[in-house]
Design a protein around this motif. Structure first.
Motif, PDB file in Angstrom:
ATOM      1  N   ARG A 132      13.289   3.772 -11.664  1.00 43.57           N
ATOM      2  CA  ARG A 132      13.644   3.993 -10.267  1.00 43.57           C
ATOM      3  C   ARG A 132      13.703   2.643  -9.567  1.00 43.57           C
ATOM      4  NH1 ARG A 132      12.684   9.305  -7.742  1.00 43.57           N
ATOM      5  NH2 ARG A 132      12.482  10.822  -9.429  1.00 43.57           N
ATOM      6  N   GLU A 133      14.656   2.505  -8.658  1.00 41.21           N
ATOM      7  CA  GLU A 133      14.826   1.243  -7.949  1.00 41.21           C
ATOM      8  C   GLU A 133      14.598   1.442  -6.451  1.00 41.21           C
ATOM      9  OE1 GLU A 133      18.677  -0.274  -8.914  1.00 41.21           O
ATOM     10  OE2 GLU A 133      18.067  -0.906 -10.934  1.00 41.21           O
ATOM     11  N   TYR A 134      13.902   0.493  -5.847  1.00 38.94           N
ATOM     12  CA  TYR A 134      13.586   0.540  -4.429  1.00 38.94           C
ATOM     13  C   TYR A 134      13.964  -0.797  -3.805  1.00 38.94           C
ATOM     14  CZ  TYR A 134      10.846   4.485  -6.150  1.00 38.94           C
ATOM     15  OH  TYR A 134      10.451   5.645  -6.769  1.00 38.94           O
ATOM     16  N   ASP A 135      14.435  -0.751  -2.573  1.00 43.50           N
ATOM     17  CA  ASP A 135      14.954  -1.979  -1.961  1.00 43.50           C
ATOM     18  C   ASP A 135      13.902  -2.776  -1.196  1.00 43.50           C
ATOM     19  OD1 ASP A 135      14.596  -0.347   0.205  1.00 43.50           O
ATOM     20  OD2 ASP A 135      16.714  -0.225   0.758  1.00 43.50           O
ATOM     21  N   GLN A 136      12.642  -2.292  -1.212  1.00 46.65           N
ATOM     22  CA  GLN A 136      11.575  -3.033  -0.549  1.00 46.65           C
ATOM     23  C   GLN A 136      10.225  -2.619  -1.148  1.00 46.65           C
ATOM     24  OE1 GLN A 136      11.951  -1.943   3.541  1.00 46.65           O
ATOM     25  NE2 GLN A 136      11.100   0.095   3.280  1.00 46.65           N
ATOM     26  N   PRO A 137       9.171  -3.422  -0.921  1.00 44.54           N
ATOM     27  CA  PRO A 137       7.843  -3.046  -1.438  1.00 44.54           C
ATOM     28  C   PRO A 137       7.432  -1.672  -0.928  1.00 44.54           C
ATOM     29  CG  PRO A 137       7.839  -5.315  -0.690  1.00 44.54           C
ATOM     30  CD  PRO A 137       9.156  -4.729  -0.258  1.00 44.54           C
ATOM     31  N   LEU A 138       6.685  -0.963  -1.742  1.00 41.00           N
ATOM     32  CA  LEU A 138       6.230   0.369  -1.350  1.00 41.00           C
ATOM     33  C   LEU A 138       4.882   0.658  -1.987  1.00 41.00           C
ATOM     34  CD1 LEU A 138       8.244   3.100  -3.300  1.00 41.00           C
ATOM     35  CD2 LEU A 138       8.020   0.734  -4.044  1.00 41.00           C
ATOM     36  N   SER A 139       4.165   1.619  -1.420  1.00 39.21           N
ATOM     37  CA  SER A 139       2.836   1.961  -1.914  1.00 39.21           C
ATOM     38  C   SER A 139       2.927   2.933  -3.086  1.00 39.21           C
ATOM     39  CB  SER A 139       2.010   2.594  -0.800  1.00 39.21           C
ATOM     40  OG  SER A 139       2.546   3.860  -0.456  1.00 39.21           O
ATOM     41  N   VAL A 140       1.827   3.069  -3.790  1.00 38.44           N
ATOM     42  CA  VAL A 140       1.751   4.049  -4.877  1.00 38.44           C
ATOM     43  C   VAL A 140       2.041   5.442  -4.337  1.00 38.44           C
ATOM     44  CG1 VAL A 140       0.138   5.203  -6.436  1.00 38.44           C
ATOM     45  CG2 VAL A 140       0.190   2.698  -6.332  1.00 38.44           C
ATOM     46  N   HIS A 141       1.488   5.760  -3.164  1.00 40.49           N
ATOM     47  CA  HIS A 141       1.736   7.083  -2.569  1.00 40.49           C
ATOM     48  C   HIS A 141       3.211   7.289  -2.278  1.00 40.49           C
ATOM     49  CE1 HIS A 141       1.873  10.196   0.595  1.00 40.49           C
ATOM     50  NE2 HIS A 141       0.903  10.725  -0.118  1.00 40.49           N
ATOM     51  N   GLU A 142       3.888   6.260  -1.831  1.00 41.36           N
ATOM     52  CA  GLU A 142       5.318   6.389  -1.549  1.00 41.36           C
ATOM     53  C   GLU A 142       6.116   6.595  -2.834  1.00 41.36           C
ATOM     54  OE1 GLU A 142       5.920   3.826   2.557  1.00 41.36           O
ATOM     55  OE2 GLU A 142       5.597   2.730   0.685  1.00 41.36           O
ATOM     56  N   VAL A 143       5.680   5.981  -3.925  1.00 40.48           N
ATOM     57  CA  VAL A 143       6.326   6.240  -5.211  1.00 40.48           C
ATOM     58  C   VAL A 143       6.155   7.711  -5.572  1.00 40.48           C
ATOM     59  CG1 VAL A 143       6.291   5.763  -7.689  1.00 40.48           C
ATOM     60  CG2 VAL A 143       6.060   3.882  -6.061  1.00 40.48           C
ATOM     61  N   ALA A 144       4.931   8.229  -5.413  1.00 38.57           N
ATOM     62  CA  ALA A 144       4.674   9.634  -5.716  1.00 38.57           C
ATOM     63  C   ALA A 144       5.527  10.543  -4.846  1.00 38.57           C
ATOM     64  CB  ALA A 144       3.193   9.946  -5.520  1.00 38.57           C
ATOM     65  N   ALA A 145       5.642  10.222  -3.559  1.00 42.11           N
ATOM     66  CA  ALA A 145       6.431  11.043  -2.639  1.00 42.11           C
ATOM     67  C   ALA A 145       7.910  11.029  -2.998  1.00 42.11           C
ATOM     68  CB  ALA A 145       6.225  10.552  -1.210  1.00 42.11           C
ATOM     69  N   SER A 146       8.381   9.895  -3.527  1.00 39.75           N
ATOM     70  CA  SER A 146       9.792   9.816  -3.906  1.00 39.75           C
ATOM     71  C   SER A 146      10.080  10.662  -5.138  1.00 39.75           C
ATOM     72  CB  SER A 146      10.178   8.354  -4.180  1.00 39.75           C
ATOM     73  OG  SER A 146       9.632   7.887  -5.405  1.00 39.75           O
ATOM     74  N   ILE A 147       9.054  10.951  -5.922  1.00 37.83           N
ATOM     75  CA  ILE A 147       9.213  11.807  -7.097  1.00 37.83           C
ATOM     76  C   ILE A 147       9.162  13.272  -6.690  1.00 37.83           C
ATOM     77  CG2 ILE A 147       8.199  12.452  -9.328  1.00 37.83           C
ATOM     78  CD1 ILE A 147       7.149   9.558  -9.496  1.00 37.83           C
ATOM     79  N   GLY A 148       8.246  13.599  -5.770  1.00 41.83           N
ATOM     80  CA  GLY A 148       8.152  14.976  -5.307  1.00 41.83           C
ATOM     81  C   GLY A 148       6.961  15.174  -4.404  1.00 41.83           C
ATOM     82  N   PRO A 149       7.050  16.076  -3.403  1.00 46.49           N
ATOM     83  CA  PRO A 149       5.940  16.307  -2.469  1.00 46.49           C
ATOM     84  C   PRO A 149       4.684  16.842  -3.152  1.00 46.49           C
ATOM     85  CG  PRO A 149       7.673  17.947  -2.168  1.00 46.49           C
ATOM     86  CD  PRO A 149       8.219  16.894  -3.079  1.00 46.49           C
ATOM     87  N   GLY A 150       4.867  17.643  -4.196  1.00 53.99           N
ATOM     88  CA  GLY A 150       3.708  18.176  -4.911  1.00 53.99           C
ATOM     89  C   GLY A 150       2.886  17.074  -5.552  1.00 53.99           C
ATOM     90  N   LEU A 151       3.571  16.113  -6.160  1.00 52.20           N
ATOM     91  CA  LEU A 151       2.876  14.999  -6.789  1.00 52.20           C
ATOM     92  C   LEU A 151       2.200  14.125  -5.738  1.00 52.20           C
ATOM     93  CD1 LEU A 151       2.218  13.530  -9.434  1.00 52.20           C
ATOM     94  CD2 LEU A 151       4.332  12.216  -9.138  1.00 52.20           C
ATOM     95  N   ALA A 152       2.847  13.926  -4.608  1.00 57.72           N
ATOM     96  CA  ALA A 152       2.257  13.118  -3.537  1.00 57.72           C
ATOM     97  C   ALA A 152       0.977  13.760  -3.018  1.00 57.72           C
ATOM     98  CB  ALA A 152       3.255  12.939  -2.407  1.00 57.72           C
ATOM     99  N   ASN A 153       0.971  15.085  -2.883  1.00 55.69           N
ATOM    100  CA  ASN A 153      -0.226  15.779  -2.402  1.00 55.69           C
ATOM    101  C   ASN A 153      -1.360  15.735  -3.416  1.00 55.69           C
ATOM    102  OD1 ASN A 153       0.922  16.500   0.053  1.00 55.69           O
ATOM    103  ND2 ASN A 153       1.750  18.431  -0.745  1.00 55.69           N
TER     104      ASN A 153
END
Length: 301
Positions: free
Chosen positions: A12-33
């Motif tokens: 997965r590619e992101y255009d700026q730094p992001l947190s671990v939680h934001e990575v999880a949220a980008s995969i799916g809300p269930g994983l983020a929770n």
């Protein structure tokens, strides 16, 4: 562009730094929770950890051993917060994961008793429902802290503790307090699981109690307990900082078999097995003890 490689090999590619939680949220809300931490290039980090360069990332949930340990570690902090709110004279000395749960040690002016535990547990439930954040705080001189310890803030208090910790207390739902020991230096012990179903399973009467003689055998005793469970024996471990005679007398009243572990057992990879009536079956290798205890009438579930 930051490239994140996930455990399944996908990129997965992101255009700026992001947190671990934001990575999880980008995969799916269930994983983020469900996320309690992350693993970045093999290192465990908090959910708020910022990823600023290409990395291999996995999301840690309570369904894996590292995630369950993080739940228990954070439960220890929530216990400290609850005790401080109810008993302002209590000063936390240390807290840690221990076996199936956690403990906190306090210096107190007035000894707490077992009758205080339900009130403390109720306050912990309230803190979990209120959903306090647990945040690692960057300090000007981190080198002054003991190795592997960081400052974490929960509520209006800060704790020097091993991380990572869960992002918020709402993750901590299936826990219970079960013992208090000591007088002016007191320890409160509890257990924590990823679900209420697992907590209820833990509460079922064990067929085997693994008893450590002192704290130096705690890790080995817990590994023996988990080995017994994998072979189908319902086992619990008593790793409390209590005299072994006290623990044996207590469990002999209700548990069919005791597995006692001291220095010699740990050094040789053995366990000592006895029945609740006091019959001594001698030392056995762990695998032999598992097989013996699985036999009908010998503690098998």
């Amino acid at each position: 562009m930051i490239k994140i490689t996930l455990p399944d090999g996908s990129l997965r590619e992101y255009d700026q730094p992001l947190s671990v939680h934001e990575v999880a949220a980008s995969i799916g809300p269930g994983l983020a929770n469900a996320a309690v931490a992350g693993r970045v290039d093999g290192a465990l980090v908090d959910c708020e950890f910022m990823i600023k360069a290409n990395a291999r990332v996995s999301i840690v949930t309570p369904q894996e051993p590292d995630g369950l340990e993080i739940l228990r570690r954070s439960c220890s902090l929530m216990l400290a917060m609850a005790v401080k709110q109810l008993h302002s004279h209590a000063q936390m000395r240390t807290g840690s994961v221990l076996g199936d749960g956690f403990f906190c040690e306090f210096a107190v002016e007035r000894p707490l008793t077992s009758t205080d535990l339900p009130l403390i547990e109720a306050r912990m439930q309230s803190l979990a429902a209120t959903n306090h954040s647990i945040r690692r705080r960057d300090t000007p001189s981190p080198s002054l802290h003991p190795e592997h310890l960081s400052v974490y803030r929960l509520g209006d208090s800060e704790y020097l503790t091993t991380g990572p910790h869960v992002p918020t207390t709402k993750v901590l739902q299936a826990f219970a307090l079960d013992h208090i020991s000591g007088t002016l230096q007191q320890r409160i012990y509890g257990t924590c699981w990823s679900s209420h179903q697992e907590l209820q399973q833990w509460r079922l009467p064990p067929h085997v109690m693994v008893v450590s003689i002192d704290e130096s055998q705690a890790s080995y005793a817990q590994s023996v307990t988990e080995t017994l469970r994998r072979t189908g024996v319902r086992a619990l471990a008593d790793l409390r900082h209590e005299k072994v005679g006290y623990k044996i007398r207590q469990h002999s009243q209700t548990v069919p078999y005791l597995v006692v572990i001291g220095e010699k057992e740990q050094a040789g990879g053995f366990v000592s097995v006895r029945s609740r009536s006091g019959e001594d079956f001698g030392r056995m290798k762990v695998e032999v003890a598992c097989e013996w205890l699985r036999q009908p009438g010998n503690g098998h579930v």
